[in-house]
Design a protein around this motif. Structure first.
Motif, short mmCIF file in Angstrom:
data_model
loop_
_atom_site.label_atom_id
_atom_site.label_comp_id
_atom_site.label_asym_id
_atom_site.label_seq_id
_atom_site.Cartn_x
_atom_site.Cartn_y
_atom_site.Cartn_z
N TRP A 133 0.65 -1.10 0.02
CA TRP A 133 -0.03 0.02 -0.02
C TRP A 133 0.95 1.17 0.06
O TRP A 133 0.54 2.14 -0.91
N GLY A 134 2.00 1.13 0.85
CA GLY A 134 2.79 2.43 1.04
C GLY A 134 3.42 2.73 -0.50
O GLY A 134 3.56 3.84 -0.91
N THR A 135 3.95 1.76 -1.13
CA THR A 135 4.53 1.82 -2.48
C THR A 135 3.53 2.36 -3.48
O THR A 135 3.91 3.29 -4.07
N ALA A 136 2.34 1.65 -3.45
CA ALA A 136 1.30 2.10 -4.31
C ALA A 136 0.83 3.49 -4.41
O ALA A 136 0.66 4.34 -5.13
N LEU A 137 0.65 4.01 -3.05
CA LEU A 137 0.27 5.42 -2.80
C LEU A 137 1.38 6.12 -2.97
O LEU A 137 1.15 7.37 -3.51
N ASN A 138 2.67 5.92 -2.76
CA ASN A 138 3.61 6.76 -2.96
C ASN A 138 4.06 7.08 -4.46
O ASN A 138 4.18 8.01 -5.02
N GLY A 139 3.61 6.01 -5.45
CA GLY A 139 3.61 6.32 -6.68
C GLY A 139 2.63 7.23 -7.00
O GLY A 139 2.86 8.17 -8.09
N LEU A 140 1.29 7.06 -6.66
CA LEU A 140 0.32 8.16 -7.19
C LEU A 140 0.58 9.34 -6.79
O LEU A 140 0.46 10.43 -7.38
N VAL A 141 1.06 9.40 -5.36
CA VAL A 141 1.61 11.06 -4.95
C VAL A 141 2.52 11.61 -5.75
O VAL A 141 2.80 12.92 -6.25
N GLN A 142 3.50 10.77 -6.24
CA GLN A 142 4.82 11.10 -6.89
C GLN A 142 4.33 11.68 -8.40
O GLN A 142 4.78 12.44 -9.06
N LEU A 143 3.28 10.80 -9.15
CA LEU A 143 2.76 11.11 -10.17
C LEU A 143 2.15 12.68 -10.37
O LEU A 143 2.30 13.35 -11.21
N VAL A 144 1.17 12.94 -9.33
CA VAL A 144 0.80 14.32 -8.96
C VAL A 144 1.72 15.21 -8.85
O VAL A 144 1.80 16.62 -9.77
N PHE A 145 2.62 14.84 -8.12
CA PHE A 145 3.73 15.90 -7.98
C PHE A 145 4.66 16.45 -8.99
O PHE A 145 5.39 17.46 -9.19
N ALA A 146 4.75 15.00 -9.96
CA ALA A 146 5.54 15.40 -11.21
C ALA A 146 5.03 16.18 -12.28
O ALA A 146 5.57 16.78 -13.32
N VAL A 147 3.56 16.23 -12.38
CA VAL A 147 2.90 16.86 -13.23
C VAL A 147 2.59 18.36 -12.94
O VAL A 147 2.91 19.08 -13.64
N ILE A 148 2.06 18.50 -11.60
CA ILE A 148 1.62 19.90 -11.26
C ILE A 148 2.74 20.88 -11.44
O ILE A 148 2.36 22.06 -12.00
N PRO A 149 3.90 20.54 -10.88
CA PRO A 149 4.97 21.66 -10.64
C PRO A 149 5.26 22.08 -12.26
O PRO A 149 5.82 23.22 -12.69
N VAL A 150 5.35 20.93 -13.16
CA VAL A 150 5.77 21.30 -14.64
C VAL A 150 4.81 22.33 -15.19
O VAL A 150 5.12 23.17 -16.05
N ILE A 151 3.39 22.15 -14.86
CA ILE A 151 2.51 23.02 -15.59
C ILE A 151 2.65 24.34 -14.69
O ILE A 151 2.53 25.41 -15.62
N ILE A 152 2.86 24.68 -13.65
CA ILE A 152 3.21 25.79 -13.19
C ILE A 152 4.41 26.46 -13.65
O ILE A 152 4.67 27.49 -13.99
N GLY A 153 5.35 25.65 -13.95
CA GLY A 153 6.61 26.10 -14.44
C GLY A 153 6.55 26.76 -15.76
O GLY A 153 7.00 27.78 -16.29
N ILE A 154 5.77 26.01 -16.79
CA ILE A 154 5.42 26.37 -17.93
C ILE A 154 4.74 27.59 -17.98
O ILE A 154 5.10 28.76 -18.92
N ALA A 155 3.78 27.87 -16.92
CA ALA A 155 3.02 29.07 -16.88
C ALA A 155 4.03 29.96 -16.76
O ALA A 155 3.86 31.34 -16.98
N CYS A 156 4.87 29.77 -15.75
CA CYS A 156 5.87 31.05 -15.16
C CYS A 156 6.59 31.48 -16.54
O CYS A 156 7.15 32.61 -16.53
N PHE A 157 7.21 30.31 -17.18
CA PHE A 157 8.06 30.76 -18.35
C PHE A 157 6.95 31.68 -19.40
O PHE A 157 7.88 32.73 -19.92
N ALA A 158 5.80 31.34 -19.58
CA ALA A 158 5.00 32.21 -20.25
C ALA A 158 4.97 33.67 -19.63
O ALA A 158 4.92 34.71 -20.55
#
Length: 276
Positions: A133-158
């Motif tokens: 359960w810990g590994t599976a939930l960690n993977g989900l959290v890491q996926l969210v954490f991998a995507v959202i900061p990238v979106i914010i970074g692209i918006a900041c670059f714009a």
């Protein structure tokens, strides 16, 4: 050396946050980050790290989930971002060049298969259910954490294409593109992410140097109490060394490149053979 470079990179991240938010100079920011992380980890070890990480995950998710709508609204959504950047290659998978993308894949993917920070926490799990359960939930959290900061970074670059340092993108976006209360929570999320990784790196250093090297090859009969104190002293020493390294490195990317390159070069071949 590679793991120390990773720790130094996290200290740089904390320093850039403090610089953007409170105009704290880089040196003081690095020292403050090292003090906070090193002291609570040296005092409480893996248990304190796990407890603090749970709180940090909640702060990280709350901060980024709240930040994303404000940032997208500020830039006018996807249409506004694409209009302001006006460079189709920026949104293409190989926009930064296929050699660079392939290089990052080769450098990063094997490292996460055999990351001592992740594997060590698996070994410390209460039972098999906690591991699954810990590994599976960690993977989900890491996926969210991998995507959202990238979106914010692209918006900041714009919105802020002329930033002096790419490291300042996320703190700058959160300081200028959303209300104060939301920016405070989002910045706390970034800070929590940096501290979370920093204490994991300290665990990697203490575990490898004291348990895997010193106890196994130098002093196999060392008592648990002496092993504990050796780990604490090692954590403090590594914290000090991390400060000196962070003050010499120019960016977070340079620190991460050192760590993941050394990890991939030394462990990719054993990983491939092991899978077969």
């Amino acid at each position: 050396v590679g793991t120390l470079a990773l720790f130094a990179g996290q200290l740089l991240g904390i320093a850039w946050i403090l610089e953007v938010v409170a105009d704290v100079p880089k040196t003081q920011g690095v020292i403050a980050g090292a003090l906070v992380t090193t002291l609570y980890f040296a005092a409480g070890g893996l248990l304190s790290s796990a407890i603090v990480n749970i709180i940090e995950v909640a702060v990280i998710l709350a901060g980024f989930i709240i930040a994303c709508p404000y940032v997208m609204n500020f830039t006018g959504g996807i249409e506004g971002i694409t209009a302001k950047i006006n460079n189709a290659s920026y949104f293409h998978f190989f926009g930064m060049g296929s050699p660079a993308i392939i290089g990052y894949i080769v450098m990063l993917v094997p490292s996460f298969f055999i990351s001592p920070g992740l594997i060590g926490k698996v070994f410390a799990a209460k039972n098999e259910s906690a591991i699954r359960w810990g590994t599976a939930l960690n993977g989900l959290v890491q996926l969210v954490f991998a995507v959202i900061p990238v979106i914010i970074g692209i918006a900041c670059f714009a919105e802020f294409p002329g930033l002096s340092r790419a490291d300042l993108a996320l703190p700058t976006a959160m300081k200028n593109m959303m209300p104060f209360w939301a920016a405070s929570l989002a910045l706390a999320g970034i800070f929590a992410a940096e501290v979370s990784t920093a204490d994991t790196v300290l665990y990697m250093l203490a575990g490898s140097l004291v348990n895997d090297l010193y106890r196994r090859f130098v002093n196999p009969k060392i008592s648990d109490s002496k092993l504990l104190w050796s780990s604490r002293i090692t954590s403090l020493v590594c914290g000090i060394l991390g400060v000196f390294l962070a003050l010499r490195l120019e960016s977070i990317i340079s620190a991460l490149t050192i760590f993941y390159s050394l990890m991939s070069v030394s462990l990719s071949a054993p990983l491939v053979f092991g899978l077969f």
